[in-house]
Design a protein around this motif. Structure first.
Motif, PDB file in Angstrom:
ATOM      1  N   UNK A   1      37.732-108.735  39.066  1.00  0.00           N
ATOM      2  CA  UNK A   1      37.483-107.362  38.599  1.00  0.00           C
ATOM      3  C   UNK A   1      37.411-106.373  39.754  1.00  0.00           C
ATOM      4  N   UNK A   2      36.623-106.729  40.757  1.00  0.00           N
ATOM      5  CA  UNK A   2      36.449-105.829  41.895  1.00  0.00           C
ATOM      6  C   UNK A   2      37.749-105.543  42.614  1.00  0.00           C
ATOM      7  N   UNK A   3      38.595-106.569  42.761  1.00  0.00           N
ATOM      8  CA  UNK A   3      39.856-106.390  43.487  1.00  0.00           C
ATOM      9  C   UNK A   3      40.814-105.480  42.712  1.00  0.00           C
ATOM     10  N   UNK A   4      40.794-105.592  41.391  1.00  0.00           N
ATOM     11  CA  UNK A   4      41.624-104.697  40.569  1.00  0.00           C
ATOM     12  C   UNK A   4      41.167-103.247  40.749  1.00  0.00           C
ATOM     13  N   UNK A   5      39.847-103.051  40.766  1.00  0.00           N
ATOM     14  CA  UNK A   5      39.295-101.707  40.975  1.00  0.00           C
ATOM     15  C   UNK A   5      39.648-101.189  42.365  1.00  0.00           C
ATOM     16  N   UNK A   6      39.633-102.082  43.360  1.00  0.00           N
ATOM     17  CA  UNK A   6      39.996-101.678  44.719  1.00  0.00           C
ATOM     18  C   UNK A   6      41.441-101.170  44.779  1.00  0.00           C
ATOM     19  N   UNK A   7      42.334-101.856  44.071  1.00  0.00           N
ATOM     20  CA  UNK A   7      43.739-101.441  44.042  1.00  0.00           C
ATOM     21  C   UNK A   7      43.851-100.031  43.466  1.00  0.00           C
ATOM     22  N   UNK A   8      43.161 -99.801  42.352  1.00  0.00           N
ATOM     23  CA  UNK A   8      43.187 -98.459  41.732  1.00  0.00           C
ATOM     24  C   UNK A   8      42.601 -97.411  42.688  1.00  0.00           C
ATOM     25  N   UNK A   9      41.472 -97.739  43.301  1.00  0.00           N
ATOM     26  CA  UNK A   9      40.832 -96.789  44.222  1.00  0.00           C
ATOM     27  C   UNK A   9      41.739 -96.447  45.394  1.00  0.00           C
TER      28      UNK A   9
ATOM     29  N   UNK B   1      44.331 -93.930  44.312  1.00  0.00           N
ATOM     30  CA  UNK B   1      43.716 -92.602  44.209  1.00  0.00           C
ATOM     31  C   UNK B   1      43.506 -92.007  45.592  1.00  0.00           C
ATOM     32  N   UNK B   2      43.055 -92.816  46.544  1.00  0.00           N
ATOM     33  CA  UNK B   2      42.750 -92.288  47.880  1.00  0.00           C
ATOM     34  C   UNK B   2      44.014 -91.894  48.640  1.00  0.00           C
ATOM     35  N   UNK B   3      45.094 -92.594  48.403  1.00  0.00           N
ATOM     36  CA  UNK B   3      46.366 -92.188  49.012  1.00  0.00           C
ATOM     37  C   UNK B   3      46.764 -90.819  48.474  1.00  0.00           C
ATOM     38  N   UNK B   4      46.615 -90.614  47.170  1.00  0.00           N
ATOM     39  CA  UNK B   4      46.942 -89.321  46.545  1.00  0.00           C
ATOM     40  C   UNK B   4      46.041 -88.207  47.077  1.00  0.00           C
ATOM     41  N   UNK B   5      44.730 -88.444  47.054  1.00  0.00           N
ATOM     42  CA  UNK B   5      43.769 -87.417  47.498  1.00  0.00           C
ATOM     43  C   UNK B   5      43.951 -87.118  48.982  1.00  0.00           C
ATOM     44  N   UNK B   6      44.131 -88.164  49.787  1.00  0.00           N
ATOM     45  CA  UNK B   6      44.288 -87.970  51.230  1.00  0.00           C
ATOM     46  C   UNK B   6      45.518 -87.163  51.577  1.00  0.00           C
ATOM     47  N   UNK B   7      46.613 -87.385  50.836  1.00  0.00           N
ATOM     48  CA  UNK B   7      47.870 -86.689  51.139  1.00  0.00           C
ATOM     49  C   UNK B   7      47.922 -85.299  50.512  1.00  0.00           C
ATOM     50  N   UNK B   8      47.605 -85.207  49.218  1.00  0.00           N
ATOM     51  CA  UNK B   8      47.777 -83.952  48.474  1.00  0.00           C
ATOM     52  C   UNK B   8      46.644 -82.964  48.725  1.00  0.00           C
ATOM     53  N   UNK B   9      45.400 -83.445  48.714  1.00  0.00           N
ATOM     54  CA  UNK B   9      44.255 -82.529  48.809  1.00  0.00           C
ATOM     55  C   UNK B   9      43.729 -82.349  50.227  1.00  0.00           C
ATOM     56  N   UNK B  10      43.606 -83.451  50.962  1.00  0.00           N
ATOM     57  CA  UNK B  10      43.005 -83.365  52.296  1.00  0.00           C
ATOM     58  C   UNK B  10      44.032 -83.206  53.409  1.00  0.00           C
ATOM     59  N   UNK B  11      45.262 -83.648  53.159  1.00  0.00           N
ATOM     60  CA  UNK B  11      46.277 -83.581  54.207  1.00  0.00           C
ATOM     61  C   UNK B  11      45.898 -84.410  55.417  1.00  0.00           C
ATOM     62  N   UNK B  12      45.171 -85.504  55.185  1.00  0.00           N
ATOM     63  CA  UNK B  12      44.659 -86.350  56.269  1.00  0.00           C
ATOM     64  C   UNK B  12      45.448 -87.656  56.288  1.00  0.00           C
TER      65      UNK B  12
END
Length: 234
Positions: free
Chosen positions: A176-184, A187-198
């Motif tokens: 379960x945890x590993x599946x959630x990690x994949x989803x997270x 999301x973090x790739x999207x947020x880091x690129x689109x919103x933070x530009x980091x």
């Protein structure tokens, strides 16, 4: 004058439209942040419960979790130092707390005595945290160390994969945890690129995504433990 007025109105409309687009993207980012936080709250709970019930930690690498704990700590400090919104790293903080619990359980239930390397990891972490509390580690140092987190993540994930391939037994690991990690990670790739530009965050979580996906597949592959023939040979 009419032409200038028209151009001004077009500029205003364009600005408003851009503002709405940015607001929509920010709202999407906040929603995704909430979903990763919810996921983070339950990610390692099944693993923790399973260890407490079975008192079995076979196939769970202490070194991998200790490295991951150090990596998560640096990430939290980095987000705080960069003054990013709390939703962008709240789930990492929650995962860090859960990792503390798992490391403690590994210390309690490990059948094999831990060596100098394992206790050295714990001691090194405590010394580093003491330095942060005393203020001897600056923001610039945290940002610099964050660039090396990718190496830490690689070490952690490679240790996980190596441990699974060596034991061919993931019966003590909850998927379960590993599946959630994949989803997270997605999301973090999207947020880091689109919103933070980091791009530091993007690169780090893209690598994590690849390894977490591989670990998830291995967890399912060896969920039943070693084949009976292999156990007999041993």
């Amino acid at each position: 004058l009419l032409e200038q007025k028209g151009e001004l109105e077009e500029a205003v409309v364009s600005t408003q439209s851009t503002g709405r687009d940015m607001l929509d993207i920010q709202q999407i980012g906040d929603i995704l942040g909430v979903t990763t936080l919810i996921g983070g709250l339950i990610a390692q709970i099944p693993q923790i419960v399973a260890i407490i019930k079975s008192k079995n930690v076979d196939g769970i690498s202490f070194n991998a979790f200790s490295i991951e704990t150090f990596s998560l700590t640096i990430q939290v400090l980095y987000f705080v130092a960069q003054e990013y919104g709390i939703l962008s790293y709240a789930d990492i903080g929650v995962l860090l707390i859960q990792d503390y619990v798992i490391v403690a359980l590994l210390l309690m239930y490990s059948k094999e005595p831990l060596g100098i390397k394992e206790y050295g990891n714990v001691l090194g972490y405590l010394v580093a945290m003491a330095s942060v509390v005393m203020g001897t580690i600056t923001k610039e140092m945290i940002v610099l160390v964050m660039n090396g987190v990718i190496v830490l993540n690689l070490a952690s994930k490679i240790t996980f994969v190596s441990s699974i391939l060596a034991t061919k037994d993931t019966s003590a690991m909850e998927p379960t945890g590993w599946i959630i990690f994949v989803y997270s990670n997605i999301v973090r790739v999207f947020v880091g690129y689109v919103l933070l530009g980091d791009m530091t965050i993007v690169g780090q979580h893209f690598i994590n995504l690849c390894f977490n996906l591989a670990i998830t597949l291995l967890v399912f592959k060896f969920r039943g433990g070693k084949p009976a023939a292999e156990k007999k040979e041993e």
